[in-house]
Design an enzyme around this catalytic site. Sequence first.
Site, PDB file in Angstrom:
ATOM      1  CB  SER A 124      -0.839  -0.033   1.275  1.00  0.00           C
ATOM      2  OG  SER A 124      -1.375   1.223   1.522  1.00  0.00           O
ATOM      3  CE1 TYR A 149      -3.818  -2.228   5.354  1.00  0.00           C
ATOM      4  CE2 TYR A 149      -3.487   0.072   4.773  1.00  0.00           C
ATOM      5  CZ  TYR A 149      -3.695  -1.239   4.397  1.00  0.00           C
ATOM      6  OH  TYR A 149      -3.756  -1.559   3.064  1.00  0.00           O
ATOM      7  CE  LYS A 153      -1.651  -4.478   3.430  1.00  0.00           C
ATOM      8  NZ  LYS A 153      -1.988  -5.785   2.881  1.00  0.00           N
ATOM      9  NE  ARG A 292      -9.433   8.277   8.119  1.00  0.00           N
ATOM     10  CZ  ARG A 292      -9.763   7.624   7.005  1.00  0.00           C
ATOM     11  NH1 ARG A 292     -10.904   6.982   6.931  1.00  0.00           N
ATOM     12  NH2 ARG A 292      -8.967   7.625   5.969  1.00  0.00           N
TER      13      ARG A 292
HETATM   14  P1  NAD Z   1     -11.323  -6.332   1.260  1.00  0.00           P
HETATM   15  O1  NAD Z   1     -11.531  -6.199   2.733  1.00  0.00           O
HETATM   16  O2  NAD Z   1     -12.488  -6.115   0.371  1.00  0.00           O
HETATM   17  O3  NAD Z   1     -10.659  -7.745   0.907  1.00  0.00           O
HETATM   18  C1  NAD Z   1      -9.787  -8.398   1.799  1.00  0.00           C
HETATM   19  C2  NAD Z   1     -10.319  -9.796   1.971  1.00  0.00           C
HETATM   20  O4  NAD Z   1      -9.468 -10.512   2.855  1.00  0.00           O
HETATM   21  C3  NAD Z   1     -11.712  -9.807   2.590  1.00  0.00           C
HETATM   22  O5  NAD Z   1     -12.562 -10.564   1.748  1.00  0.00           O
HETATM   23  C4  NAD Z   1     -11.524 -10.467   3.953  1.00  0.00           C
HETATM   24  O6  NAD Z   1     -12.648 -11.246   4.303  1.00  0.00           O
HETATM   25  C5  NAD Z   1     -10.278 -11.296   3.699  1.00  0.00           C
HETATM   26  N1  NAD Z   1      -9.477 -11.582   4.907  1.00  0.00           N
HETATM   27  C6  NAD Z   1      -9.036 -10.726   5.855  1.00  0.00           C
HETATM   28  N2  NAD Z   1      -8.299 -11.393   6.770  1.00  0.00           N
HETATM   29  C7  NAD Z   1      -8.280 -12.693   6.397  1.00  0.00           C
HETATM   30  C8  NAD Z   1      -7.697 -13.859   6.937  1.00  0.00           C
HETATM   31  N3  NAD Z   1      -7.002 -13.839   8.080  1.00  0.00           N
HETATM   32  N4  NAD Z   1      -7.872 -15.039   6.279  1.00  0.00           N
HETATM   33  C9  NAD Z   1      -8.589 -15.088   5.126  1.00  0.00           C
HETATM   34  N5  NAD Z   1      -9.175 -14.012   4.575  1.00  0.00           N
HETATM   35  C10 NAD Z   1      -9.013 -12.825   5.201  1.00  0.00           C
HETATM   36  O7  NAD Z   1     -10.124  -5.340   0.887  1.00  0.00           O
HETATM   37  P2  NAD Z   1      -9.570  -4.923  -0.537  1.00  0.00           P
HETATM   38  O8  NAD Z   1      -9.861  -3.484  -0.702  1.00  0.00           O
HETATM   39  O9  NAD Z   1      -9.985  -5.881  -1.576  1.00  0.00           O
HETATM   40  O10 NAD Z   1      -8.010  -5.061  -0.228  1.00  0.00           O
HETATM   41  C11 NAD Z   1      -7.258  -6.214  -0.605  1.00  0.00           C
HETATM   42  C12 NAD Z   1      -5.828  -6.013  -0.142  1.00  0.00           C
HETATM   43  O11 NAD Z   1      -5.298  -4.831  -0.726  1.00  0.00           O
HETATM   44  C13 NAD Z   1      -5.662  -5.847   1.375  1.00  0.00           C
HETATM   45  O12 NAD Z   1      -4.486  -6.517   1.765  1.00  0.00           O
HETATM   46  C14 NAD Z   1      -5.483  -4.364   1.552  1.00  0.00           C
HETATM   47  O13 NAD Z   1      -4.729  -4.056   2.696  1.00  0.00           O
HETATM   48  C15 NAD Z   1      -4.739  -3.991   0.279  1.00  0.00           C
HETATM   49  N6  NAD Z   1      -4.953  -2.594  -0.086  1.00  0.00           N
HETATM   50  C16 NAD Z   1      -6.216  -2.111  -0.250  1.00  0.00           C
HETATM   51  C17 NAD Z   1      -6.402  -0.772  -0.577  1.00  0.00           C
HETATM   52  C18 NAD Z   1      -7.794  -0.186  -0.695  1.00  0.00           C
HETATM   53  O14 NAD Z   1      -7.939   1.022  -0.600  1.00  0.00           O
HETATM   54  N7  NAD Z   1      -8.812  -0.971  -0.940  1.00  0.00           N
HETATM   55  C19 NAD Z   1      -5.298   0.061  -0.765  1.00  0.00           C
HETATM   56  C20 NAD Z   1      -4.012  -0.469  -0.587  1.00  0.00           C
HETATM   57  C21 NAD Z   1      -3.835  -1.814  -0.269  1.00  0.00           C
HETATM   58  N1  UFG Z   2     -12.384  10.530   4.143  1.00  0.00           N
HETATM   59  C1  UFG Z   2     -13.363  11.388   4.617  1.00  0.00           C
HETATM   60  N2  UFG Z   2     -14.499  10.837   5.110  1.00  0.00           N
HETATM   61  C2  UFG Z   2     -14.712   9.493   5.155  1.00  0.00           C
HETATM   62  C3  UFG Z   2     -13.709   8.621   4.656  1.00  0.00           C
HETATM   63  C4  UFG Z   2     -12.553   9.186   4.172  1.00  0.00           C
HETATM   64  O1  UFG Z   2     -13.188  12.609   4.602  1.00  0.00           O
HETATM   65  O2  UFG Z   2     -15.774   9.066   5.644  1.00  0.00           O
HETATM   66  C5  UFG Z   2     -11.149  11.111   3.572  1.00  0.00           C
HETATM   67  C6  UFG Z   2      -9.886  10.708   4.322  1.00  0.00           C
HETATM   68  O3  UFG Z   2      -9.639  11.569   5.412  1.00  0.00           O
HETATM   69  C7  UFG Z   2      -8.846  10.799   3.197  1.00  0.00           C
HETATM   70  C8  UFG Z   2      -9.614  10.396   1.936  1.00  0.00           C
HETATM   71  O4  UFG Z   2     -10.992  10.601   2.268  1.00  0.00           O
HETATM   72  O5  UFG Z   2      -8.414  12.130   3.037  1.00  0.00           O
HETATM   73  C9  UFG Z   2      -9.417   8.937   1.556  1.00  0.00           C
HETATM   74  O6  UFG Z   2      -9.673   8.124   2.683  1.00  0.00           O
HETATM   75  P1  UFG Z   2      -9.857   6.530   2.562  1.00  0.00           P
HETATM   76  O7  UFG Z   2     -10.179   6.020   3.940  1.00  0.00           O
HETATM   77  O8  UFG Z   2     -10.794   6.210   1.469  1.00  0.00           O
HETATM   78  O9  UFG Z   2      -8.439   6.044   2.080  1.00  0.00           O
HETATM   79  P2  UFG Z   2      -6.996   6.179   2.759  1.00  0.00           P
HETATM   80  O10 UFG Z   2      -6.168   7.009   1.833  1.00  0.00           O
HETATM   81  O11 UFG Z   2      -7.058   6.584   4.181  1.00  0.00           O
HETATM   82  O12 UFG Z   2      -6.521   4.667   2.727  1.00  0.00           O
HETATM   83  C10 UFG Z   2      -6.741   3.855   1.561  1.00  0.00           C
HETATM   84  C11 UFG Z   2      -6.939   2.399   1.990  1.00  0.00           C
HETATM   85  C12 UFG Z   2      -5.665   1.851   2.532  1.00  0.00           C
HETATM   86  C13 UFG Z   2      -4.540   2.121   1.563  1.00  0.00           C
HETATM   87  C14 UFG Z   2      -4.440   3.579   1.194  1.00  0.00           C
HETATM   88  C15 UFG Z   2      -3.391   3.771   0.123  1.00  0.00           C
HETATM   89  O13 UFG Z   2      -7.960   2.309   2.975  1.00  0.00           O
HETATM   90  O14 UFG Z   2      -5.831   0.466   2.682  1.00  0.00           O
HETATM   91  O15 UFG Z   2      -5.676   4.017   0.672  1.00  0.00           O
HETATM   92  O16 UFG Z   2      -3.269   5.102  -0.258  1.00  0.00           O
HETATM   93  F1  UFG Z   2      -3.395   1.716   2.097  1.00  0.00           F
END
Ligand code: NAD
Ligand code: UFG
Length: 430
Positions: A124, A149, A153, A292
């Site tokens: 991430s 978190y 990573k 936040r």
């Molecule tokens: P998501 O929560 O939709 O998917 C993650 C999945 O992992 C879920 O289905 C959950 O049930 C499963 N899971 C969690 N812990 C587990 C465990 N111990 N065993 C088996 N399954 C488990 O999230 P996503 O947005 O699809 O993210 C996927 C990956 O990408 C995550 O590792 C997340 O940290 C990373 N990531 C996501 C974002 C984002 O903004 N969505 C950004 C950067 C990195």
């Molecule tokens: N935000 C709000 N209100 C909300 C939710 C979010 O104002 O209810 C704002 C946050 O403060 C931030 C922006 O919207 O400025 C994006 O927030 P997100 O929670 O959507 O995303 P983050 O950037 O905090 O984190 C996300 C994923 C992480 C990942 C990261 C990588 O949740 O898993 O992007 O950039 F690592």
Amino acid sequence: MKILLTGGAGFIGSHTLIELTEAGHEAVVVDNLDNSSPISLKRVAKIIGKEVPFYKVDIRDREGLQKVFDEHKFDACIHFAGLKAVGESCAKPLEYYENNMNGTFVLVDVMRKNGCKNMIFSSSATVYGDPAIIPITEECPKGHCTNPYGQTKSMLEEVLMDVQKADNEWNIVLLRYFNPIGAHKSGTIGEDPKGIPNNLLPYVTQVASGKREYLSVFGNDYNIHDGTGVRDYIHVVDLARGHACAIDYASANKGVEVFNLGTSVGYSVLDMVNAFETANGVKVNYKIAPRREGDIAECYAALSISDPNASALEMKEGFERAVGRIKCALLSPAVKGCSLDGIDIKRGDTVGIIRNKIVTSDKKRIGCALTLIGMLVSDESSLLTVFRGKGADRRESRKITDAVRERYPRLEVYEIYSAEEIYPYIFSAE
Ligand code: NAD
Ligand code: UFG
């Protein structure tokens, strides 16, 4: 190839399943459904025209995971499974460390015992903490994360690098995602988290649909045009395709590689709300709330000049953004010819940016680089940094630095080759 997707029922995993199938791969999903539902897999099956083998297993459950490996011989694993909410991780650090770290330890151990040593890891952009360089390149210093978190990573990246160092049969691609949003064009799958959404876009959609009253905008006092946090929002299908590319990359290249997956454009929270309202013709009520915990002001990726698919215009825009607040030149080899700002760039030229202008190390254009540096340096400036980007030729970047030294003898000119070294200079050059 046969690929194991941990967390494959989740948001990114379900979209990646489709892209992997289209690329001719076979996928198997393991998920504990902590943040997802098996319905997403049913819908994926409808889109791809076949069922995906699914095991409701927690990756911390060694025996459960081994049973899956007993039934399938995997060539690679895409490891999505994990907890992912920045804010929640500050409130529940132990749960995050326990799930993300232990889950990966068990998974990697079971993989190696079963002879599967190719992994694509969901990392991430949070590993960059409050980023030292905006826009963010892969060389940006990492590890000073602002939330648990991100720490998981960053620490897991180190663990995986050590695993590969100890056993060079491992091929590992670390994908640092920026902010994935959107949904498959069928409209049948998308981001549907359990409970109250933590991420911006699912929250906005729930306000728009009337499920929630208003969006809390976390902070409007950041040093940004409208005061609200800036992020790089990448379409989830583009991100999913990045995984299919990473699988190809890992099969053709040995060792560990890191890639940012972003678009290089940053949008504020209010930009996103306005765009959503305009595109959908709906009103999204919001209230300004305190910042936040664990959040940073801005985070977006640099567009690499090495992207062979980038158009000349994208390259130019990327360069202009890349220079941002950094008073230095970035140099990188051009991977294709194009014409920018009236300058013809040949493949292999060392190209760079100074402020928002393009320079190349071609003799004819060093003059232009010098003029631009003249515009850049003020009377008080005493220091200029030339940063040789990943892959750029040292001799070529030297040509520009030497020419600058000759023309501006009062300036201390530094030519820097790695992110760690450049870091202090960027700020002293400001
Ligand atoms: P998501 O929560 O939709 O998917 C993650 C999945 O992992 C879920 O289905 C959950 O049930 C499963 N899971 C969690 N812990 C587990 C465990 N111990 N065993 C088996 N399954 C488990 O999230 P996503 O947005 O699809 O993210 C996927 C990956 O990408 C995550 O590792 C997340 O940290 C990373 N990531 C996501 C974002 C984002 O903004 N969505 C950004 C950067 C990195
Ligand atoms: N935000 C709000 N209100 C909300 C939710 C979010 O104002 O209810 C704002 C946050 O403060 C931030 C922006 O919207 O400025 C994006 O927030 P997100 O929670 O959507 O995303 P983050 O950037 O905090 O984190 C996300 C994923 C992480 C990942 C990261 C990588 O949740 O898993 O992007 O950039 F690592």
